[in-house]
Design a protein around this motif. Structure first.
Motif, PDB file in Angstrom:
ATOM      1  N   ASN A  56       0.827  -1.207   0.000  1.00 26.21           N
ATOM      2  CA  ASN A  56       0.000   0.000   0.000  1.00 26.21           C
ATOM      3  C   ASN A  56       0.861   1.256   0.000  1.00 26.21           C
ATOM      4  OD1 ASN A  56      -2.360  -1.364  -0.148  1.00 26.21           O
ATOM      5  ND2 ASN A  56      -3.030  -0.959   1.943  1.00 26.21           N
ATOM      6  N   HIS A  60       0.139   3.399  -3.183  1.00 25.17           N
ATOM      7  CA  HIS A  60      -0.775   4.511  -2.928  1.00 25.17           C
ATOM      8  C   HIS A  60      -0.115   5.718  -2.283  1.00 25.17           C
ATOM      9  CE1 HIS A  60      -3.897   1.621  -3.847  1.00 25.17           C
ATOM     10  NE2 HIS A  60      -3.553   0.851  -2.833  1.00 25.17           N
ATOM     11  N   GLY A 114      -6.194  -5.628   0.605  1.00 20.07           N
ATOM     12  CA  GLY A 114      -5.037  -5.387   1.463  1.00 20.07           C
ATOM     13  C   GLY A 114      -5.426  -4.992   2.881  1.00 20.07           C
TER      14      GLY A 114
HETATM   15 MG   LIG Z   1      -3.410  -2.876  -0.896  1.00 28.80          MG
END
Ligand SMILES: [Mg+2]
Ligand SMILES: Nc1ncnc2c1ncn2[C@@H]1O[C@H](COP(=O)(O)OP(=O)(O)OP(=O)(O)O)[C@@H](O)[C@H]1O
Lengths: 150, 109
Positions: A56, A60, A114
């Motif tokens: 992540n 992101h 996730g």
């Molecule tokens: Mg994820």
């Protein structure tokens, strides 16, 4: 348990957008847990939590830092980034919700699993996020008497 | 059954990771979405996928699968081959689709 007389502290810098090195912090933690002879189910749960958090941050948040502490009671994972933050946490925690772009999805990311995995496989899960400032996820996995997750 | 025996019986070609061919295989998981694979695949299983990028190696390693089987004759990216060789992850290729491979596995392991 006597195998750990001292606290183990690990720190990792996680690069953003470097999909090729992704997973190296998780791999390192797993290797260390194996060397310590830690329970394989605990190791599996830590590995899943750590990998999802690491990915992540890569996908992101343009990277971040991971702090891992192991003592004789628990493994604590703290993942901290200075990414964009998460506008709607309830939505982000839902299975299947994703904003992963096409590049990430083509690589197999973006199942929207996730965060749900991180919550499911940790005994304690906390997430703090602020738009424009970043996101911090804290997860703890007990060495004794923790969850049983299939 | 070892990965090597499996590869011979199912006529898989070998793309990488030959040094770990004596691993035991039992069961399999089919999937391409990495967050699903990492939580749902079983240790020592075969992972059947059509994903070919280097992240496959990290997920295979972290989830302790015995081998990765690339279905439908997809071609692994060079970095994936390289990583599988370094980490000792058997990377196999098949012309068959995932369903047919899984049915074959059921017959022999
Ligand atoms: Mg994820
Ligand atoms: N560290 C983060 N910074 C900013 N946004 C995040 C962060 N972590 C998660 N998100 C947001 O929450 C959504 C859901 O995250 P989650 O990990 O559950 O799924 P995903 O990363 O999109 O897909 P998957 O994890 O299955 O590959 C993401 O798509 C993203 O919008």
């Amino acid at each position: 348990m006597s195998f750990l007389s001292e606290l183990i502290k690990l720190v990792y810098q996680v690069d953003g957008d470097d999909f090729t090195a992704a997973g190296s912090a998780s791999s390192d933690v797993k290797r260390i847990m194996k060397q310590l002879g830690m329970d394989s189910e605990i190791t599996r749960r830590v590995t899943i939590c750590m990998y999802e958090g690491e990915m992540n941050m890569v996908i992101h948040a343009k990277g971040g830092e991971a702090f891992v502490e192991i003592d004789d009671e628990k493994v604590k994972i703290l993942m901290k980034d200075k990414g964009p933050g998460i506008p709607d946490l309830n939505l982000a925690m839902q299975e299947g919700w994703t904003t992963a772009d096409e590049t990430a999805r083509n690589l197999g990311f973006g199942a929207g699993m996730g965060l749900p995995n991180m919550k499911r496989y940790s005994d304690e899960f906390q997430i703090e996020t602020k738009m424009g400032e970043g996101t911090t996820v804290t997860m703890q996995i007990w060495l004794n008497g923790g969850k049983k997750v299939a | 059954m070892t990965v090597q025996e499996l590869a011979i019986k199912m006529e898989f070609s070998v793309a990488a990771g030959a040094k770990a061919f004596n691993k035991e295989v039992c069961g399999c998981y089919i999937g391409d979405l990495l967050s699903r694979v990492i939580s749902r695949s079983k240790p020592s299983g075969a992972w059947i996928t059509i994903m070919t990028n280097v992240n496959v190696a990290a997920v295979a390693l972290l989830s302790d699968v015995a081998c990765v089987i690339l279905a439908e004759d997809v071609e692994p990216d060079p970095p994936l081959i390289e990583r599988c060789d370094i980490e000792g992850i058997p990377l196999l290729r098949s012309k068959l689709d995932a369903y047919t491979i899984a049915c074959g596995l059921k017959e022999i392991i």
